[in-house]
Write a protein that holds these residues in place. Structure first.
Motif, short mmCIF file in Angstrom:
data_model
loop_
_atom_site.label_atom_id
_atom_site.label_comp_id
_atom_site.label_asym_id
_atom_site.label_seq_id
_atom_site.Cartn_x
_atom_site.Cartn_y
_atom_site.Cartn_z
N TRP A 82 0.77 -1.31 0.19
CA TRP A 82 -0.27 0.16 0.02
C TRP A 82 0.74 1.50 -0.18
O TRP A 82 0.66 1.96 -0.38
CB TRP A 82 -0.82 -0.24 1.47
N LEU A 83 2.32 1.16 1.07
CA LEU A 83 2.91 2.79 0.25
C LEU A 83 3.36 2.20 -0.65
O LEU A 83 3.31 3.95 -0.85
CB LEU A 83 3.80 2.46 1.68
N GLU A 84 4.14 1.66 -0.85
CA GLU A 84 4.61 1.94 -2.59
C GLU A 84 3.38 1.68 -3.33
O GLU A 84 3.90 3.08 -4.34
CB GLU A 84 4.97 0.62 -3.24
N ARG A 85 2.12 1.32 -3.06
CA ARG A 85 1.48 2.97 -4.34
C ARG A 85 1.25 3.91 -4.60
O ARG A 85 0.70 4.61 -5.14
CB ARG A 85 -0.31 1.90 -3.80
N ARG A 86 1.54 4.59 -2.78
CA ARG A 86 1.45 5.45 -2.24
C ARG A 86 2.45 6.47 -3.13
O ARG A 86 2.32 7.43 -3.43
CB ARG A 86 0.80 5.70 -0.96
#
Length: 286
Positions: free
Chosen positions: A274-278
């Motif tokens: 999720w952090l990667e996508r953000r």
């Protein structure tokens, strides 16, 4: 001019491919996120069903593979009554603190060192050999050294997990430096940017996708090393619970502990995704 029934109008293929490429979650017929989630759920359900079937048919003795129901009831019992006079949440908290403490320490040291190794041949020449030397060594091999150097208390356990996390994080950050285009670096210098500004505004954003992947790998190694870290003189922790239960052939407790470790590691991996996508939404798109 008449068109045969099997002919399609000009531009049909391009419009079809454009429609497939812009359809949410799919690219040229590749299953999207929703399809992947359904497949994952179906795969897990199939594994659980096979596990239940094997135990229900009696093909494997409960000593070697207890049923899913037995593991679930054992987990509820440990949740309510604890293990070895210690509440389950205390075991969980101790192990989580060990792993994430070592992981954060590995990130604080490994990411800057990896970036420095990628930017400076001198620093790479100094630190690359020792990291590459110990990286393939199993943690159990240098566990005795950790005990000799740091004793049997928390320091040796955290140090062992730290070493397991540190190598992939540092090497991932070093590899990420190569993602920065040399043209961008020269352009930044031509506009008067300092070395620190180039590193912070050009190199680090380019290396961030590799760093995030390395962090996911590093935390995985950390959870893998947890059981080894809690082998010696530990009285609390999920790894200790698994090892202690195995000595008394409490297979349901062992499997319950393994599932808890896997669930926490998987939840953190989902958080990192999720952090990667953000943080790096461009990853895989350029």
């Amino acid at each position: 001019m008449t068109r045969r029934p099997d002919q399609r109008p000009a531009g049909f293929l391009s419009r079809f491919l454009k429609d497939r490429a812009t359809r949410p979650g799919e690219v040229y017929g590749v299953p999207g996120q929703g399809s992947t989630t359904l497949l994952s759920l179906a795969s897990m359900a199939a594994i659980l069903f096979l596990w239940w079937l094997v135990t229900w048919m009696g093909w494997v003795k409960p000593l070697f593979l207890p049923s899913p129901q037995a593991v679930w009831f054992k987990f509820l019992d440990i949740w309510a009554n604890g293990f070895t006079n210690t509440p389950f949440l205390e075991h969980l908290g101790i192990s989580t603190a060990r792993v994430f403490g070592a992981f954060l320490l590995a990130c604080l040291i490994g990411v800057p060192l990896g970036l420095a190794m990628g930017m400076s041949p001198v620093i790479r020449g100094i630190f690359d050999p020792p990291i590459e030397f110990y990286r393939p060594i199993p943690p159990l091999a240098y566990l005795p050294l950790m005990i000799i150097w740091f004793g049997i208390h928390e320091t040796s356990k955290v140090a062992l997990i730290f070493l397991a996390c540190f190598a992939p994080i540092a090497l991932g950050a070093r590899a990420g430096v190569k993602s920065a285009a040399i043209e961008q670096i020269h352009a930044a210098y031509s506009f008067g940017a300092t070395r620190w500004q180039v590193m912070r505004q050009v190199i680090f954003p380019s290396a961030l996708p590799e760093i995030m992947t390395a962090m996911r790998i590093g935390i995985g190694f950390g959870w893998t090393t947890l059981v080894a870290a809690e082998m010696v003189a530990a009285t609390r922790g999920i790894g200790y619970m698994v090892l202690s239960a195995s000595q008394f052939l409490q297979t349901s407790t062992v499997i319950a502990g393994i599932i808890v470790i896997a669930a926490i590691a998987y939840a953190f991996d989902l958080l990192m995704r999720w952090l990667e996508r953000r943080l790096v939404p461009w990853k895989g798109k350029i």
